[in-house]
Scaffold this motif. Structure first.
Motif, PDB file in Angstrom:
ATOM      1  N   SER A 314       0.953  -1.706  -0.097  1.00  0.00           N
ATOM      2  CA  SER A 314       0.005  -0.193  -0.294  1.00  0.00           C
ATOM      3  C   SER A 314       0.336   1.082  -0.105  1.00  0.00           C
ATOM      4  O   SER A 314       0.305   2.377  -0.739  1.00  0.00           O
ATOM      5  CB  SER A 314      -0.792   0.616   1.429  1.00  0.00           C
ATOM      6  N   ARG A 315       2.112   1.545   0.740  1.00  0.00           N
ATOM      7  CA  ARG A 315       2.639   3.074   0.726  1.00  0.00           C
ATOM      8  C   ARG A 315       3.262   3.128  -0.525  1.00  0.00           C
ATOM      9  O   ARG A 315       3.725   3.942  -0.912  1.00  0.00           O
ATOM     10  CB  ARG A 315       4.241   1.537   1.277  1.00  0.00           C
ATOM     11  N   GLY A 316       3.800   1.777  -1.164  1.00  0.00           N
ATOM     12  CA  GLY A 316       3.821   2.470  -3.040  1.00  0.00           C
ATOM     13  C   GLY A 316       3.116   2.128  -3.720  1.00  0.00           C
ATOM     14  O   GLY A 316       3.185   2.925  -4.990  1.00  0.00           O
ATOM     15  N   CYS A 317       1.877   2.288  -3.365  1.00  0.00           N
ATOM     16  CA  CYS A 317       0.285   3.469  -3.972  1.00  0.00           C
ATOM     17  C   CYS A 317      -0.341   4.250  -4.107  1.00  0.00           C
ATOM     18  O   CYS A 317      -0.752   4.842  -4.205  1.00  0.00           O
ATOM     19  CB  CYS A 317      -0.559   1.659  -3.805  1.00  0.00           C
ATOM     20  N   VAL A 318       0.221   4.658  -2.559  1.00  0.00           N
ATOM     21  CA  VAL A 318      -0.064   5.552  -1.767  1.00  0.00           C
ATOM     22  C   VAL A 318       0.457   6.429  -1.041  1.00  0.00           C
ATOM     23  O   VAL A 318       1.303   5.661   0.372  1.00  0.00           O
ATOM     24  CB  VAL A 318      -1.679   5.309  -1.173  1.00  0.00           C
ATOM     25  N   ALA A 319       0.316   7.977  -1.570  1.00  0.00           N
ATOM     26  CA  ALA A 319       1.906   8.068  -0.692  1.00  0.00           C
ATOM     27  C   ALA A 319       1.168  10.713  -0.579  1.00  0.00           C
ATOM     28  O   ALA A 319       0.401  10.171  -1.414  1.00  0.00           O
ATOM     29  CB  ALA A 319       2.736   8.469  -1.603  1.00  0.00           C
ATOM     30  N   LEU A 320       1.777  10.655   0.661  1.00  0.00           N
ATOM     31  CA  LEU A 320       1.667  12.404   0.708  1.00  0.00           C
ATOM     32  C   LEU A 320       2.092  13.108  -0.484  1.00  0.00           C
ATOM     33  O   LEU A 320       3.629  12.651  -0.292  1.00  0.00           O
ATOM     34  CB  LEU A 320       1.494  12.638   2.209  1.00  0.00           C
ATOM     35  N   ARG A 382      -0.568  12.582  11.441  1.00  0.00           N
ATOM     36  CA  ARG A 382      -2.072  13.058  11.471  1.00  0.00           C
ATOM     37  C   ARG A 382      -2.961  12.103  11.954  1.00  0.00           C
ATOM     38  O   ARG A 382      -2.951  11.045  12.363  1.00  0.00           O
ATOM     39  CB  ARG A 382      -1.915  13.449   9.826  1.00  0.00           C
ATOM     40  N   THR A 383      -3.689  12.403  12.506  1.00  0.00           N
ATOM     41  CA  THR A 383      -4.978  11.647  13.323  1.00  0.00           C
ATOM     42  C   THR A 383      -6.059  11.510  11.679  1.00  0.00           C
ATOM     43  O   THR A 383      -6.249  11.864  10.443  1.00  0.00           O
ATOM     44  CB  THR A 383      -6.058  12.918  14.308  1.00  0.00           C
ATOM     45  N   PRO A 384      -6.833  10.607  12.388  1.00  0.00           N
ATOM     46  CA  PRO A 384      -7.270  10.119  11.394  1.00  0.00           C
ATOM     47  C   PRO A 384      -8.321  10.858  10.691  1.00  0.00           C
ATOM     48  O   PRO A 384      -9.030  11.282   9.361  1.00  0.00           O
ATOM     49  CB  PRO A 384      -8.239   8.726  11.943  1.00  0.00           C
ATOM     50  N   ALA A 385      -9.101  11.740  11.239  1.00  0.00           N
ATOM     51  CA  ALA A 385      -9.884  12.578  11.390  1.00  0.00           C
ATOM     52  C   ALA A 385      -9.293  13.627   9.791  1.00  0.00           C
ATOM     53  O   ALA A 385      -9.709  14.756   8.752  1.00  0.00           O
ATOM     54  CB  ALA A 385     -10.381  13.897  12.586  1.00  0.00           C
ATOM     55  N   GLU A 386      -7.718  14.114  10.418  1.00  0.00           N
ATOM     56  CA  GLU A 386      -7.160  14.974   9.427  1.00  0.00           C
ATOM     57  C   GLU A 386      -6.491  14.223   8.053  1.00  0.00           C
ATOM     58  O   GLU A 386      -7.023  14.986   6.724  1.00  0.00           O
ATOM     59  CB  GLU A 386      -5.360  14.635  10.023  1.00  0.00           C
ATOM     60  N   ILE A 387      -6.568  13.079   7.858  1.00  0.00           N
ATOM     61  CA  ILE A 387      -6.219  12.543   7.178  1.00  0.00           C
ATOM     62  C   ILE A 387      -7.448  12.548   6.261  1.00  0.00           C
ATOM     63  O   ILE A 387      -7.110  12.176   4.441  1.00  0.00           O
ATOM     64  CB  ILE A 387      -5.368  10.721   7.556  1.00  0.00           C
TER      65      ILE A 387
END
Length: 570
Positions: A314-320, A382-387
Motif C-alpha cells: 500500500s505504501r507504494g500505491c498511496v503517498a502524501l 496526522r489524526t484519522p480525521a485530518e487524513i
C-alpha cells in the motif's frame, strides 16, 4: 362400476368388517405390502372390471374380495401408524441439561408464542401485538438468564426453528444438548445437526474426572456431530485459545473444505497473535474461500506478517504529495499494475466483480488489509480525521475512502469510524447508491462504535434527516434503544402523524420500535393512541391507521415488559 366392486368409502371401513376377520393375514401380507394405498383406492374408484387390482386373488377368491382383503391389512397398518421396516434399537437416554427450568409464567408464555406461530394467519385487530415477532426476543432473553426449554415444548420449538432460520441460533441454544439428541430421531429437524454458525455455544458440562477432560473433548471432537464440534471448538477457544487451536490443527488436513471454512470462521471471536502461524499455513489451502478467510483474519491482526506485507504494498500505491502551484498537501494514488502470485497468496482476488476496474479492485483490497495506524505514521502523525480531510488526486477518493471504511470496520477502530462518519447533520445518504460512490456506509461504521455513542449519532441523524433514511441505522443500534434515540424515533413518528403522512410508509420503523423501544416508554406513548383530527391534505383514513399503529406499539411494549418480569430470576 359393477355391484361386486368395492367402493372407495368401503376401503376405509374394511379393517372392521368380517372380510378382514376371516382373511388370513399371512396370505395377503405379501401382496398388500407391495400395493400402495393410492393404487388400492384407484382400483376401487375405477372398478375391478376396468382396472385390474394390484393384488392377486387367492384360489377361489374373486378380485373385489382380494382388493378388500388387501385394503383391510393396509388400513390396519395406516391406522396403527406403522411402516413395514426392520426393527431398530431404541434410542439412547437423552442427555441431562443442568440449566434451571423456566418459571411457570414464562413456560406458559413460551407455549402461547409457539402456538401463535403455528396459527394459519394473523387474526385479531390490527392494533393487537404480533406474537410471532416477539418470539426471537423472548428466546434471547431466556438464554440471557440461562434457562432450558421444557421437554414438552422442545418439539414445537424445533418446528419453529425449522420454519424460521432467524430463530435457529437462539432456539438451539435454549434447546441445549437435548435438542441435538432429539434432532437425530427426526429427519425434519436435521438442520440442527448441520451446523451452528452464529449460535452461542451451549456450555459443555465439566467432566467429573478432571484428568479425563482432555480425552472426553478429543473423543467428542473426533466422533461428534458437526454442530457439536463447532460448539466444542468455540467453548475450548473461549476457555483456552491455544488448546482450541491445537484441537483444530490435529484434524485440519482431513476436514472437508466447507467444514474447514466454518471452523476457521469460528476463530474470529477470540483471535490473537498466537493464531498467526496456523493462519499463515491456511493461506496455502486448496480452497479459495478458506484462503480468503485466513487472509481476512490475518489482516485483522495489525502485527501479523501479512499485514506488514500489505502495508508495504500500500505504501507504494498511496503517498502524501505537495501540489506545487498551491503548496497544498494531497494524497496521490497509483494503483498496482498487476496482481502477482504473492498478492494472490495473501488473499488478493485477481478477478474484479462486474463493472469494476482491475487496478481499482486490487488497490481497494490492499488498503483495507493495511493496519490503519500506518497511515498516521506515513502522513506525518496526522489524526484519522485530518487524513480523511486531505484531498485525493485523480478521482481516487471514493475508492480510497471506501477501503478505509472496510478496514475501520474489520479492525474495529472507533477513531477511524468517527472520522469517516463525519457529523450526523451532513452525513450523506448512500443506502441506494452503488459502490464505490456509496463509500461511506454509516450503518457499518456505526457498528464499531460504543452502544451509547451509536444511539446518540443516530438520534441526531434522525433529527436532521428524518426517518426515511434511518431504517438501516436503527438496525445496528443496541436493543433496547438508549436515550435519546428512543425519544427521537417517537418524536419523528409523531411529526409524521401530525402531518397526515401515509402511516404504512413508516410500518418498517414502527415494527422496529415495537421490538427495540424500551418497554418503560409505554405510558408516555399512551397519548398518541387517540385518533387525531384529520388535517387538510392528509391521506384519507390516516388518522385511524396511526391510532391503531400506536395502540399496537403500546400494547407490544407492555407485553414485552410482562415477558421480562416473567423471565426475571426469583
Amino acid at each position: 362400476m359393477t355391484s361386486t366392486t368395492p367402493t372407495a368409502s368401503a376401503l376405509s371401513t374394511t379393517a372392521t368388517t368380517s372380510t378382514a376377520s376371516t382373511t388370513s393375514v399371512a396370505s395377503v401380507a405379501s401382496v398388500a405390502s407391495v400395493a400402495s394405498w393410492d393404487d388400492l383406492v384407484a382400483a376401487a374408484l375405477l372398478g375391478t372390471e376396468r382396472r385390474t387390482p394390484p393384488v392377486a386373488p387367492r384360489p377361489g377368491q374373486d378380485a373385489p374380495s382380494a382388493l378388500l382383503d388387501a385394503a383391510a391389512l393396509s388400513t390396519v397398518r395406516r391406522r396403527a401408524g406403522l411402516r413395514p421396516a426392520p426393527s431398530r434399537p431404541l434410542p439412547g437416554r437423552a442427555p441431562e441439561d443442568p440449566r434451571p427450568a423456566l418459571p411457570t409464567a414464562a413456560r406458559s408464555r413460551l407455549a402461547l408464542l409457539l402456538a401463535d406461530r403455528s396459527a394459519p394467519g394473523r387474526g385479531g385487530p390490527r392494533s393487537a401485538p404480533d406474537l410471532a415477532e416477539l418470539l426471537p426476543q423472548w428466546l434471547a432473553l431466556a438464554n440471557h438468564h440461562g434457562y432450558r426449554v421444557p421437554d414438552a415444548l422442545l418439539p414445537a420449538l424445533l418446528d419453529a426453528a425449522r420454519a424460521r432460520t432467524d430463530l435457529r441460533p437462539e432456539a438451539l441454544t435454549l434447546g441445549g444438548p437435548r435438542a441435538l439428541w432429539l434432532a437425530r430421531l427426526n429427519p425434519d429437524w436435521k438442520f440442527a445437526l448441520r451446523g451452528a454458525a452464529g449460535r452461542a455455544p451451549t456450555p459443555l458440562p465439566e467432566p467429573s474426572d478432571a484428568a479425563a477432560a482432555p480425552d472426553d473433548e478429543q473423543r467428542l471432537w473426533e466422533e461428534g456431530l458437526f454442530a457439536e464440534r463447532v460448539s466444542l471448538l468455540a467453548s475450548a477457544r473461549h476457555r483456552d485459545p491455544a488448546a482450541g487451536l491445537a484441537l483444530l490443527s490435529g484434524t485440519w488436513s482431513t476436514e472437508r473444505a466447507e467444514d474447514r471454512l466454518m471452523f476457521l470462521d469460528s476463530l474470529r471471536d477470540d483471535l490473537s497473535p498466537s493464531d498467526e502461524p496456523f493462519l499463515e499455513q491456511a493461506l496455502s489451502d486448496r480452497s479459495r474461500n478458506v484462503r480468503a478467510t485466513a487472509a481476512e483474519l490475518l489482516s485483522a491482526l495489525p502485527g501479523s506478517a501479512l499485514a506488514a506485507r500489505m502495508a508495504e504494498r500500500s505504501r507504494g500505491c498511496v503517498a502524501l504529495t505537495t501540489d506545487e502551484p498551491t503548496a497544498g498537501e494531497r494524497i496521490a494514488v497509483r494503483p498496482p499494475d498487476e496482481c502477482d502470485s504473492g498478492m494472490q497468496r495473501d488473499g488478493i482476488v485477481a478477478k474484479p466483480p462486474s463493472g469494476r476496474g482491475k487496478r481499482s479492485w486490487w488497490l481497494s483490497q490492499l488498503v483495507e488489509a493495511t493496519p490503519l495506524d500506518r497511515w498516521s505514521e506515513w502522513f506525518g502523525g496526522r489524526t484519522p480525521a485530518e487524513i480523511v480531510a486531505l484531498p485525493v488526486t485523480d478521482g481516487w477518493q471514493a475508492d480510497l475512502h471506501a477501503a478505509w471504511c472496510r478496514a475501520a470496520v474489520r479492525q474495529r477502530s472507533a477513531e477511524w469510524c468517527r472520522a469517516l462518519l463525519g457529523t450526523p447533520a451532513v452525513a450523506p445518504v448512500t443506502a441506494g447508491e452503488a459502490a464505490p460512490a456509496a463509500w461511506r456506509d454509516p450503518a457499518k461504521l456505526l457498528s464499531a462504535l460504543p452502544a451509547r455513542e451509536r444511539a446518540e449519532w443516530v438520534a441526531e441523524f434522525i433529527a436532521s434527516h428524518g426517518l426515511s433514511d434511518a431504517f438501516r441505522l436503527l438496525g445496528v443500534c443496541t436493543v433496547p434503544w438508549a436515550e435519546p434515540l428512543g425519544r427521537a424515533v417517537v418524536d419523528a413518528l409523531d411529526i409524521a402523524r401530525d402531518a397526515g403522512s401515509y402511516p404504512w410508509s413508516f410500518s418498517g420503523v414502527m415494527g422496529l420500535a415495537e421490538r427495540c423501544l424500551d418497554p418503560s416508554q409505554a405510558d408516555r406513548l399512551e397519548v398518541l393512541t387517540a385518533i387525531p383530527d384529520e388535517t387538510e391534505g392528509a391521506a384519507p383514513g390516516a388518522g385511524g391507521y396511526w391510532a391503531e399503529a400506536f395502540q399496537r406499539l403500546v400494547g407490544t411494549l407492555r407485553l414485552r415488559a410482562a415477558m421480562q418480569a416473567e423471565l426475571a430470576p426469583a
